[in-house]
Design an enzyme around this catalytic site. Structure first.
Site, short mmCIF file in Angstrom:
data_model
loop_
_atom_site.label_atom_id
_atom_site.label_comp_id
_atom_site.label_asym_id
_atom_site.label_seq_id
_atom_site.Cartn_x
_atom_site.Cartn_y
_atom_site.Cartn_z
N ASP A 1 -4.33 6.88 9.11
CA ASP A 1 -3.20 6.04 8.73
C ASP A 1 -3.09 4.86 9.68
OD1 ASP A 1 -1.76 6.40 6.50
OD2 ASP A 1 -0.46 7.97 7.32
N LEU B 1 -7.77 4.52 2.45
CA LEU B 1 -8.04 5.91 2.09
C LEU B 1 -6.84 6.57 1.42
CD1 LEU B 1 -10.00 7.03 5.26
CD2 LEU B 1 -10.88 6.90 2.94
N ARG B 2 -5.68 5.92 1.53
CA ARG B 2 -4.51 6.45 0.83
C ARG B 2 -4.75 6.46 -0.68
NH1 ARG B 2 -1.10 3.64 3.22
NH2 ARG B 2 -0.45 5.19 4.74
N ALA B 3 -5.59 5.56 -1.17
CA ALA B 3 -5.86 5.50 -2.61
C ALA B 3 -6.47 6.80 -3.11
CB ALA B 3 -6.78 4.31 -2.91
N ASP C 1 0.82 -1.21 0.00
CA ASP C 1 0.00 0.00 0.00
C ASP C 1 0.85 1.26 0.00
OD1 ASP C 1 -2.58 1.30 0.14
OD2 ASP C 1 -2.11 1.78 2.22
#
Length: 660
Positions: free
Chosen positions: A373, A277-279, A196
């Site tokens: 995170d 949610l990093r996407a 990720d």
């Protein structure tokens, strides 16, 4: 040392998506880097190394070991913090390769032993992370990187700062870099946390068009014959590409991504069931970089679509063995919907001039939650001589006797000296002496206390001793021997067996074990999958496994013995046999009794102390019990078809591996 010639980035053939992903990370390093997956010989490393040749230079002080940005010196950098700090000048972007066998000291940094000996001061010697700051950190075969280094990268990637606290040092310095990793899936996949962290991922394959393949060969041969002449032919294109990247970097702050495009990004992430949610954040950055690279100041739906193809595939994996990838038809449909004009708002009612209030969409609610995170998850006798203040100092170290080796995380390791060194810790009675750390401790203590005299032997006390900690990876080799013959009879039973094996493969995947699969049916057995860490390949082979025919069980055991003999001693084995034991085909070239040959092969494996597990697939009222007899000959436990549950299998397998 003369630098090796680098193949021109613009001369790469047949990999446009790979080139685009690398250039996007050059435009915006905040994207988070690129993971390149594919077969051997598909220009993965060539493209990564060639990228630096088309990137604009950065301003840095030539002798700065921390690659400090102008006006932003690291606190630990004595050069850039001095009163007479040299002026920064344009220099090539740093490109640092992280070796798979590197130690933590080499990566993070450590005590500068030379300064400690000469001046009696504790000084920090920067590592690879400092050298890669503001540049590129490249890892070839990143999926083989040791777990302790993965943990280091996760911590630094999350914070952008490297902190070292050891041997009396406490140092922090910036470590922001573009991470580029290449890998071959045959050797296994990445840990999900590290996967990720890569902003983009590209799947590369060798071109299937003969014209393209011929051009690849033509250019490569020309490059190897005369690298300088070949590079000069492509210099104009290299310069044009460098100027394009520099212009995109300048334009990037002005690129606008409006709310409609942000809605589309979040909608795509929800539709493709992306958990991280990093996407959303990386897609936002990537879409803006795409627009900037094309000299546009506004993001379009097509930019978001291109970004989705690079950002989402490796984040869609929900569980082991679920295939990555994108449904491009679905993606196109969703993007086309975003292009279409919105229908007029319905009337709120007679006399009303406003549309009725609407509830917030699920996408809006998810965005409002914000991003959370997740927390980041060498032996032998040696002789040393150290030069200090022009005087040679002899060093004598009395190493204590070796003690027993501790077990690894997955299973007991027969010889931990084969593992890679991780770190050194103080230990007054070490079972494996860390010579370098011990000498550093003695040198610092001697220098700081004023005990050292030129020409004297360096005295090492018990308080200086350090123990070498190695990465006791301890992965196992699990050899699956699967009966696909007609004696298995009903398709239902074969599906039950496949389900049981998939449960075992899931456990093996999580522990990074090596896997091999042997199937037997007809006249002989076949090695479907040679030992590998890629559980995906094992799953694919089992799903496509044909059934029917006779039962050559003796040949299957013979083939399993050969695979085990060729296995690395670093991967302790386990033999897992799935069969009802009804052998009816003798060994090739012989006419003996098949069942007698089966028991003979089992006795031989038992004599070699090979741990085994038999899964009895026989069912019905009338049972011969051959699988139980086979298990007895192997000295192995036997589970019946009714006991083939994932939890029971995993526990039994681990018990067998731990019983050696």
């Amino acid at each position: 040392m003369t630098a090796l010639p680098v193949y021109p980035f613009s001369a790469i053939v047949g990999q446009p998506l790979l080139q685009q992903a690398l250039l996007l990370c050059a435009v915006d390093p905040g994207i988070g880097g690129v993971l390149v997956r594919g077969d051997k010989g598909t220009a993965k490393s060539t493209a990564a190394r060639g990228l630096t040749q088309v990137l604009p230079p950065i301003a840095r002080v030539a002798a700065c070991a921390f690659n400090c940005a102008p006006g932003q010196p690291a606190a630990a950098c004595t050069l850039c913090n001095g009163d007479n700090a040299p002026a920064a000048a344009p220099a090539d972007l740093p490109f640092v390769t992280l070796p798979l066998g590197a130690t933590e000291d080499r990566v993070l940094g450590s005590l500068d032993l030379q300064q400690a000996l000469q001046g009696g001061q504790r000084a920090f010697q920067p590592g690879l992370l400092a050298a890669a700051h503001r540049g590129i950190l490249y890892i070839d075969e990143v999926n083989l990187l040791a777990d302790h280094l993965v943990d280091v990268l996760l911590d630094v990637a999350a914070m952008g700062v490297n902190t070292v606290q050891r041997e009396g040092l406490s140092v922090s310095h910036p470590a922001r870099f573009t991470l580029i990793g290449t890998m071959n899936l045959e050797e296994g996949d990445l840990r999900p946390q590290l996967l990720d962290r890569f902003g983009l991922m590209v799947e590369v394959n060798a071109p299937t068009d003969k014209t393209v393949r011929a051009e690849v060969v033509r250019r490569r041969i020309a490059f190897e014959a005369d690298p300088a002449a070949f590079a000069s032919q492509w210099q104009d294109r290299q310069d044009a590409l460098r100027n394009q990247v520099a212009q995109a970097q300048r334009l990037l702050p002005e690129v606008v991504l409006d709310d409609a495009m942000l809605e589309l990004i979040s909608h795509l992430c929800c539709e493709f069931e992306v958990a991280s949610l990093r996407a959303d954040i990386v897609m936002h950055k990537t879409a803006r970089a795409i627009a900037a690279l094309q000299a546009r100041s506004r993001v379009t739906p097509d930019d978001v679509r291109e970004a989705a193809l690079l950002v989402l595939p490796h984040r869609r994996r929900r569980k082991p063995f679920e295939q990555t990838g994108m449904d491009q038809d679905k993606l196109d449909e969703l993007v086309d919907q975003a292009r279409a004009p919105e229908p007029p708002a319905p009337d709120a009612g007679p006399g009303s001039g406003e549309a009725p209030p609407q509830e917030p969409s699920p996408e809006q609610e998810q965005r409002e939650e914000g991003e959370q995170d997740q927390p980041s998850e060498a032996g032998g006798q040696q002789t040393f001589a150290i030069a200090a203040a022009g005087q040679a100092r002899k060093i004598s170290v009395a190493a204590p006797a070796q003690a027993s080796v501790a077990s690894g995380r997955r299973s007991a390791v027969a010889d931990a000296s084969r593992g890679s060194a991780v770190r050194a810790v103080p230990d007054a009675n070490p079972d494996r002496l860390a010579i370098g750390a011990t000498l550093r401790s003695a040198a610092v203590r001697s220098a700081l206390s004023g005990e050292a005299e030129p020409g004297e032997r360096l005295a090492v006390s018990r308080a200086d001793l350090h123990r070498q900690v190695r990465s006791g990876r301890g992965a196992n080799l699990i050899v699956f021997v699967v009966d696909a013959s007609g004696s298995m009879a009903a398709q239902r039973r074969m599906e039950a067996v496949k389900g049981a094996v998939l449960a075992l493969l899931t456990d093996a995947y999580q522990r990074r074990d090596q896997l091999a699969v042997i199937a037997f049916r007809g006249e002989q057995a076949q090695l479907l999958l040679a030992p590998t860490r890629s559980a995906d390949l094992a799953v694919q082979g089992l799903r496509e496994l044909p059934t029917g025919g006779r039962t050559p069980l003796p040949h299957a055991l013979q083939l399993a013995a050969q695979v085990l003999q060729q296995a690395s001693p670093e991967a302790p084995p386990l033999l897992v046999i799935l069969s009802d034991g009804k052998a009816n085909v003798s060994l090739p070239g012989s006419h003996g009794d098949a069942w007698a040959q089966t028991l003979e092969a089992a006795d031989m494996l038992a004599g070699q102390a090979v741990p085994a597990l038999v899964l009895d697939t026989e069912s019905g009222y009338l049972r011969l019990g051959r699988a139980a007899q086979l298990a007895e000959a192997l000295g192995a436990p036997c589970l019946t078809l009714e006991q083939l549950t994932g939890d029971a299998l995993a526990l039994t397998v681990r018990a067998q591996l731990g019983a050696r």
